[in-house]
Design an enzyme around this catalytic site. Structure first.
Site, PDB file in Angstrom:
ATOM      1  N   THR A 188       0.974  -1.254   0.132  1.00 38.49           N
ATOM      2  CA  THR A 188       0.044   0.011  -0.006  1.00 38.49           C
ATOM      3  C   THR A 188       0.896   1.250  -0.156  1.00 38.49           C
ATOM      4  O   THR A 188       2.224   1.130   0.501  1.00 38.49           O
ATOM      5  CB  THR A 188      -0.859   0.023   1.266  1.00 38.49           C
ATOM      6  OG1 THR A 188      -0.127   0.127   2.292  1.00 38.49           O
ATOM      7  CG2 THR A 188      -1.677  -1.192   1.623  1.00 38.49           C
ATOM      8  N   GLU A 333      -5.566  -3.850  -1.279  1.00 37.22           N
ATOM      9  CA  GLU A 333      -6.019  -5.137  -0.609  1.00 37.22           C
ATOM     10  C   GLU A 333      -6.972  -5.741  -1.188  1.00 37.22           C
ATOM     11  O   GLU A 333      -7.220  -6.843  -0.537  1.00 37.22           O
ATOM     12  CB  GLU A 333      -6.596  -4.525   0.778  1.00 37.22           C
ATOM     13  CG  GLU A 333      -5.455  -4.018   2.028  1.00 37.22           C
ATOM     14  CD  GLU A 333      -5.159  -2.574   1.462  1.00 37.22           C
ATOM     15  OE1 GLU A 333      -5.376  -2.080   0.559  1.00 37.22           O
ATOM     16  OE2 GLU A 333      -4.742  -1.856   2.820  1.00 37.22           O
ATOM     17  N   LYS A 450     -15.287  17.224   9.276  1.00 40.65           N
ATOM     18  CA  LYS A 450     -16.327  17.340  10.437  1.00 40.65           C
ATOM     19  C   LYS A 450     -16.535  18.754  10.736  1.00 40.65           C
ATOM     20  O   LYS A 450     -15.728  19.239  11.558  1.00 40.65           O
ATOM     21  CB  LYS A 450     -15.860  16.297  11.423  1.00 40.65           C
ATOM     22  CG  LYS A 450     -15.424  15.054  11.151  1.00 40.65           C
ATOM     23  CD  LYS A 450     -15.264  14.033  12.199  1.00 40.65           C
ATOM     24  CE  LYS A 450     -14.749  12.809  11.604  1.00 40.65           C
ATOM     25  NZ  LYS A 450     -13.154  12.631  11.255  1.00 40.65           N
ATOM     26  N   TRP A 455     -20.845  15.949   8.569  1.00 44.88           N
ATOM     27  CA  TRP A 455     -19.826  15.697   7.704  1.00 44.88           C
ATOM     28  C   TRP A 455     -20.141  16.172   6.402  1.00 44.88           C
ATOM     29  O   TRP A 455     -21.048  16.272   5.754  1.00 44.88           O
ATOM     30  CB  TRP A 455     -19.684  14.046   7.538  1.00 44.88           C
ATOM     31  CG  TRP A 455     -19.141  13.242   8.668  1.00 44.88           C
ATOM     32  CD1 TRP A 455     -18.986  13.704   9.954  1.00 44.88           C
ATOM     33  CD2 TRP A 455     -19.108  11.799   8.665  1.00 44.88           C
ATOM     34  NE1 TRP A 455     -18.674  12.585  10.749  1.00 44.88           N
ATOM     35  CE2 TRP A 455     -18.631  11.474  10.017  1.00 44.88           C
ATOM     36  CE3 TRP A 455     -18.979  10.863   7.663  1.00 44.88           C
ATOM     37  CZ2 TRP A 455     -18.297  10.316  10.392  1.00 44.88           C
ATOM     38  CZ3 TRP A 455     -18.595   9.592   7.967  1.00 44.88           C
ATOM     39  CH2 TRP A 455     -18.143   9.276   9.397  1.00 44.88           C
TER      40      TRP A 455
END
Ligand code: ADP
Length: 556
Positions: A188, A333, A450, A455
């Site tokens: 990653t 992944e 936030k 959000w």
């Protein structure tokens, strides 16, 4: 007693893909723009033969099953031969992203315990710099011919790829082994913390190659000419080196030449029909074709993913250039494909604007991946297109654990009916899924803004800015706010030319009017020459947040 199936028990092995391509599409071309500057032509049959020769050469060097072979390479036929020559013979192909910092590259090669390192000429200075930090690497192999070998180098025992390959006779039989054996490993990009290795198996890679080729995924066919712009060091070029062998189509490899002009010329001369890449590369290509008033003659379809495809880009490609955009989502992944935006027969009867809005989403799961959204306690949320939560996935090409890490990243999920739904991989993305199973990412959990308990999706806010004709690129980040905790700050790169030069903060903010709720509109706009990108071409928000953490918002 259960009755067992009576089919041949043949393991799903990566070598079967290249053997199939060589046997059934042997004379189909693989064209590579080489680091050396020229255009090289070969075929699937020749690549398969040379992959066998390479497997022989690597065995002669003493490499044995399970050992990792690192690569630092562009998209090209030699890199393809390494994919097959290593995995096919039981070695593990470890593609490393050469755009990382040298220390990170050395760290990753050591973490994976690479025993050999193959690299393109471009990366000779880089490898010279880090070779001393790679004590386990026994063989450094320069992916070139004798004529291009350096007269002098700091790397002891530097080997020439072509000499190694040519010294072998190719009389090598691909070995048969357990399909769950490791085939390749990708790290990653480690935008937070150290990178982690995802180890793919032969089985997961072959299944992913099937899934990726399906009509509602990439729709790869032998009628296509496929040019992966996505690098082979970015999650195995999204599986295209495998899926193209599976369908036996012509493959065009751009090497390091990823600028708009080089890509456009290669698309045209090689009659490319299909491509795949991250949004940033399409920005470059679209700028070039736009500025030169060009059209594509054969290019018909592209997969865009890796980060959100701005709707403005999707519309430009579809409306102005007749290129179908398939918006895709996935991650290292997950090998990487998870979802793709493809419409059903019913949705194709919807008014065009509604179809477009569906295509802008990240799309539907392909068979091989199951997904859902959960709350912080792991309870499944309704698929109503509104409830947004943590996106979790599972399937035969999703990781169960990271290389060299004890402990499982998986979390337990409780289904909508309250029953235990087993273990799932948490993606770190925040998303909503609608009743038709169309998934839309609102953010990466760490990028969400936030504000006063609500959000704000940075992707939504960025997409609006990206639709402004004078904006080249835009990123939205959270900056601390005394009253609201965080508020959005918009970072903009102006388009080159007059319109861009005249663009003001007020123009950009005014552009939001009527498009989103007032409280979601950024508090301020800053103009920069460039937005930093990760090694895989994504906007590096971590760095932007760092850079603007003390930015004084108006009224604060
Ligand atoms: P990295 O973590 O190294 O950037 P990946 O290339 O595996 O690694 O990136 C996976 C992440 O990229 C996803 O979890 C998601 O946040 C983002 N991503 C990928 N495709 C899309 C997309 N179409 N829209 C929005 N985000 C995306």
């Amino acid at each position: 007693m259960a009755l067992m199936g009576q089919m041949m028990s043949m393991p799903l092995l990566i070598s079967s893909l290249i053997q199939h391509a060589a046997r059934h599409s042997g004379d189909t071309e693989i064209v590579s723009k080489r680091v050396e500057g020229d255009l090289h032509r070969t075929t699937w049959a020749a690549v398969e033969l040379r992959s066998r020769q390479l497997a022989q050469a690597l065995a002669r060097l003493g490499l044995s099953a399970g050992e990792r072979v690192g690569t630092l390479g562009w998209n090209g036929y030699r890199h393809l031969e390494i994919y097959y020559g290593t995995s096919g013979s039981g070695l593990v192909c470890h593609t490393i992203n050469p755009r990382l910092f040298p220390e990170q590259i050395a760290w990753i090669a050591n973490d994976a315990d690479d025993r050999a390192l193959c690299f393109d000429l471009t990366f000779l200075p880089l490898v010279e710099k880090i070779a001393a930090q790679l004590p386990q690497v026994r063989h450094f192999i320069l992916m070139t011919d004798r004529a291009h070998m350096p007269a002098q180098t700091a790397i002891p025992n530097l080997r020439c790829y072509e000499e190694l390959v040519e010294a072998e006779d190719g009389r090598y039989v691909w070995p048969e082994f357990d399909e769950n054996t490791a085939s390749s490993i990708c790290y990653t990009s480690g935008t937070t913390g150290h990178p982690k290795g995802a180890v793919y198996s032969h089985r997961s890679s072959v299944l992913h190659a099937y899934g990726a080729a399906l009509p509602d995924a990439m729709a790869a066919s032998r009628r296509d000419v496929i040019l992966p712009v996505v690098p082979m060091f970015h999650v195995n070029a999204w599986g295209l080196p495998y899926s193209t062998a599976l369908v036996g189509c012509k493959l065009v490899m751009p090497g390091p030449h990823l600028d708009g002009k080089s890509l456009y010329e290669l698309f045209e001369t090689e009659k490319v029909t299909f491509s795949a890449g991250v949004p940033t590369v399409w920005l470059g290509l679209l700028n070039y074709v736009g500025a030169n008033q060009l059209k594509f003659s054969t290019f018909k379809r592209t997969v865009i993913g890796g980060s959100a495809c701005p709707p403005a880009m999707l519309r430009t490609l579809m409306d102005d250039y007749g290129v179908d955009v398939i918006h895709a989502w996935g991650m290292t992944e997950m090998s990487p494909l998870g979802t793709l935006s493809r419409l059903s027969s019913r949705q194709l009867e919807l008014p065009q604007e509604q179809q477009r809005r569906l295509l802008e989403k990240q799309g539907k799961a392909i068979f091989g991946v199951d997904m859902t959204v959960v709350d912080d306690a792991g309870r499944e949320l309704p698929w109503d297109g509104k409830s947004s939560g943590n996106l979790v996935v599972r399937g035969p090409w999703v990781i169960e654990s990271y290389f060299g890490h004890d402990g499982s990243p998986l979390i337990r999920v409780a289904g909508a009916d309250g029953r235990d739904a087993g273990l799932w991989f948490p993606t770190g993305d925040v998303a909503a899924i609608d009743a038709d199973g169309f998934m839309q990412i609102t953010d990466r959990s760490k990028d969400v803004i936030k504000s006063g308990g609500e959000w704000i999706s940075s992707i939504d806010v960025e997409n609006i800015a990206m639709a402004h004709p004078a904006v080249h690129e835009a990123a939205v980040i959270a900056v601390p706010h005394p009253k609201w905790d965080e508020r959005p700050l918009l970072v903009v790169v102006r388009k080159p030319g007059e319109a861009g030069a005249a663009l003001t903060r007020e123009d950009v903010l005014g552009f939001y009017e009527g498009k989103i709720a007032k409280w979601q509109v950024p508090d301020d706009v800053v103009f920069v020459d460039e937005i930093p990108h990760t090694a895989t071409g994504k906007m590096l928000k971590l760095k932007l947040r760092e850079q603007f953490k003390s930015h004084q918002l108006p009224g604060c």
